[in-house]
Each structure stands twice: as structure tokens, then as C-alpha cells.
Design an enzyme around this catalytic site. Sequence first.
Site, PDB file in Angstrom:
ATOM      1  N   PHE A  23       0.730  -1.423  -0.210  1.00 30.80           N
ATOM      2  CA  PHE A  23       0.035  -0.355  -0.107  1.00 30.80           C
ATOM      3  C   PHE A  23       0.791   1.223   0.282  1.00 30.80           C
ATOM      4  O   PHE A  23       0.886   2.406  -0.871  1.00 30.80           O
ATOM      5  CB  PHE A  23      -0.858  -0.072   1.479  1.00 30.80           C
ATOM      6  CG  PHE A  23      -2.614  -0.364   0.583  1.00 30.80           C
ATOM      7  CD1 PHE A  23      -3.560   0.055   0.595  1.00 30.80           C
ATOM      8  CD2 PHE A  23      -2.456  -1.769   0.762  1.00 30.80           C
ATOM      9  CE1 PHE A  23      -4.353  -0.782  -0.049  1.00 30.80           C
ATOM     10  CE2 PHE A  23      -3.710  -2.520   0.222  1.00 30.80           C
ATOM     11  CZ  PHE A  23      -4.582  -1.999   0.191  1.00 30.80           C
ATOM     12  N   TYR A  24       1.726   1.157   0.906  1.00 28.65           N
ATOM     13  CA  TYR A  24       2.739   2.560   1.333  1.00 28.65           C
ATOM     14  C   TYR A  24       3.735   2.540  -0.551  1.00 28.65           C
ATOM     15  O   TYR A  24       3.547   3.634  -1.213  1.00 28.65           O
ATOM     16  CB  TYR A  24       3.860   2.196   1.938  1.00 28.65           C
ATOM     17  CG  TYR A  24       4.520   3.169   2.080  1.00 28.65           C
ATOM     18  CD1 TYR A  24       4.319   4.562   2.588  1.00 28.65           C
ATOM     19  CD2 TYR A  24       6.223   3.790   1.886  1.00 28.65           C
ATOM     20  CE1 TYR A  24       5.082   6.015   2.563  1.00 28.65           C
ATOM     21  CE2 TYR A  24       7.377   4.176   2.054  1.00 28.65           C
ATOM     22  CZ  TYR A  24       6.586   5.300   2.678  1.00 28.65           C
ATOM     23  OH  TYR A  24       7.482   6.783   2.774  1.00 28.65           O
ATOM     24  N   LEU A  25       3.776   1.426  -0.721  1.00 25.19           N
ATOM     25  CA  LEU A  25       4.867   1.754  -2.025  1.00 25.19           C
ATOM     26  C   LEU A  25       4.050   2.076  -3.223  1.00 25.19           C
ATOM     27  O   LEU A  25       4.085   3.109  -4.444  1.00 25.19           O
ATOM     28  CB  LEU A  25       5.658   0.422  -2.807  1.00 25.19           C
ATOM     29  CG  LEU A  25       7.072  -0.181  -1.532  1.00 25.19           C
ATOM     30  CD1 LEU A  25       8.003  -0.744  -1.947  1.00 25.19           C
ATOM     31  CD2 LEU A  25       7.883   1.505  -1.346  1.00 25.19           C
TER      32      LEU A  25
END
Length: 321
Positions: free
Chosen positions: A197-199
Site C-alpha cells: 500500500f505504501y509503495l
Amino acid sequence: MTLSELPPSEADRALHPDILSRLTLATVGPPMDRDADRLAAAVGGKVVVITGASFGQGEATARLLASAGATVVLAARTRERLDEIVDEIRTAGGTAHSYRLDLGDMAAVDFFADRVLTDHGRVDILIHNAGKSLRRSVYRSAERMRDMEAMVGVNFLGPMRLTLALLPAMRAAGGGHIINVATAGLWMSPAAPRWGFYLGCKAGFDTWIRSVGMETSADGIDVTSVYAGHIKSRMVATKWVTRVPGHTPAEAAHVLAHAITHRPRALAPRGMAAVRLLGIAFEAPLTIALTLLDRRGVETPASNTAFLRAMAATSAAPGDR
Ligand SMILES: NC(=O)c1ccc[n+]([C@@H]2O[C@H](COP(=O)([O-])OP(=O)(O)OC[C@H]3O[C@@H](n4cnc5c(N)ncnc54)[C@H](OP(=O)(O)O)[C@@H]3O)[C@@H](O)[C@H]2O)c1
């Protein structure tokens, strides 16, 4: 006012750059700009919007740019914290204003953009600094849809909407500068387990804003992507990560100062291009290694605690996931 009069942030008062960080960053760290006159020439009298200015790199950047003569607009969700920072900047003779902003709330983003343009007439520099990181397995993610939506809001949709709301005014003013704080992680590996999700959000927004920059450069609006390395902020304040060499938030602010004074399209730790090439050349073995490593892996104590806390906080609201 000179940069030495800058009141240090709370985080920086507690953090002293260690020798290992100094050595590492001097050799492979990203370029910084510590030239007070050059920074003052670049931001003096300019209106600079900084999202995520209540802590970490955003706070330190607000302090630095205010001390160089900018009118800084600090935005984040923790209004009381922003007000404290604004008070300190004003006491030191700078010009600063705080606005509560939740980038996950699109109506609030539009309202914020309107307010800033009404109050200050223009935005010369927009720094997309706010961000939230998350290391979590996909199965746990499935139990916490609201966290996933919040990630997309702060790291992707919110900054996109804010850019769209402010671009027409920048264009009418004859130019501007947009800086996106991405992560060096995007250059290291095409993907990493538990960081999807972050990347994914960071990569998505970065691709979008770089495309935007190719369109807006004709109107004098430059876009810079800063691929930040390790910053010793509360975002990564876990026991083992704090031992990894990195910038203090105040040092990281000088990286953003370099972005402002030099306006490159991309700013990354030195040698990142080689790392990127190695990542492409060894993508298959790297993917296998990361996958096997993840099979052995468990949630880190920090991500475990964050997950359990989040579950406990919403257990009072059945069905709200
Ligand atoms: N730390 C690192 O090692 C590292 C590495 C690579 C990239 N980065 C990037 O660097 C940037 C700055 O991070 P940092 O290390 O300084 O972390 P930080 O200290 O946790 O600061 C993050 C900031 O984002 C704000 N924020 C979070 N959610 C928000 C929301 N929904 N709406 C508005 N503001 C929100 C937070 O303020 P409130 O909680 O008050 O809203 C805070 O001011 C981030 O984009 C991060 O992804 C950090």
C-alpha cells in the site's frame, strides 16, 4: 534573520546526528543546500505550502523556510501542534500560518486550497510532504479496509486533489514549484512484501506528478520528486530502524532546500541510479530472495502493535473495518 537563529524542532532537540549517519550521508546521502543567502533569495517573500508540517521533516522544513524569509503555510491534522510551531516561528520573527487539513477528506482539501488562496493570494511553492507508511501483510490489510482508504487519501488522492486545486492559480501567477516527497524505496526494488500500500500509493502519485510536470513546465511550473532516504522521524521510530544511518528532520529540511534552490526534476541519495540499475538487472533473484525472506517473516513488533491497537480502537464499532 540568519539560519543559525532557527529554533530547533522538538525532534531535533532530542536527536543528534551520529557519526555513522554523518559518514554515510556525506558519501551516499542526497545533496543538501546549507547556503542561507541562496535559500533566502529563492524563498524570501514567497508563499510556501507544506503539508504534514506538524512533525518530522515537514515541521523542520517550515522552520527552515520561515527563517529564510518565506511565508510558510503549515497544514496537517494536529492543529494544536501546528499552532505551537507557528507561535515559535513568529516569536523568532518569521511569518507562518496554520491550517487543519486531513488529506483523506476531499472536501477539506478543496476548502483548504480555497482558504489559502483567499488568505494569501497565491502559492509559489507547494511541498507535498505529508505521508503515512504502513508495513502490513495483505491478509491483515483485508481486515482493515479503513486504514487502506486512509493510506490512499494521504499518499495519493489528497495530494492529487490539492495539486489540481492550486495549479490554476500557479499558472495564472506565471509559475511555481511543486515538490513531492517520495521514497528512495521506489528506486530500490520494484516491489516489497508487506509494503504494497505504501509503495503503491507513493509510486502512483509520483508517476502522476512527474507526468503533470511535463505538461506544466511550459507555464513555468516545475515539479521535483525527492526520493527521501531514512529520516529519523516518528514515522520510523522503531528500535532497530533508529539504528540505521539517516538524516535528522532538520538535515532532511536542507535536502528540500536543495530541491527549492536548484529545482531538479529528481533528487535522490547519491548512487541511487546505480542501485536502480542493479535492481532492474537482478529483479528476478531479488524478487525470489524477498519472497523467501517474507515466508520466514512475521509482523515486526511495531507493525504488530499498530495493528492490534487499530483493531482495539474500532472494536467498539462493529462492521467498521
Ligand atoms: N521517515 C523516513 O525514513 C522516510 C523515508 C522516505 C520517505 N519519507 C516520507 O517523508 C515524508 C515526511 O515523513 P516524516 O518522516 O517526517 O514522518 P512524520 O514525522 O510521521 O510526519 C508525517 C506528517 O504527515 C502528516 N499527515 C499524516 N496523515 C495526514 C493526513 N491524513 N492529512 C494531513 N497530514 C497528514 C502528519 O501530521 P498529522 O498526524 O498531524 O496529520 C505529519 O505531520 C512522508 O511523505 C514520508 O512518506 C519518510
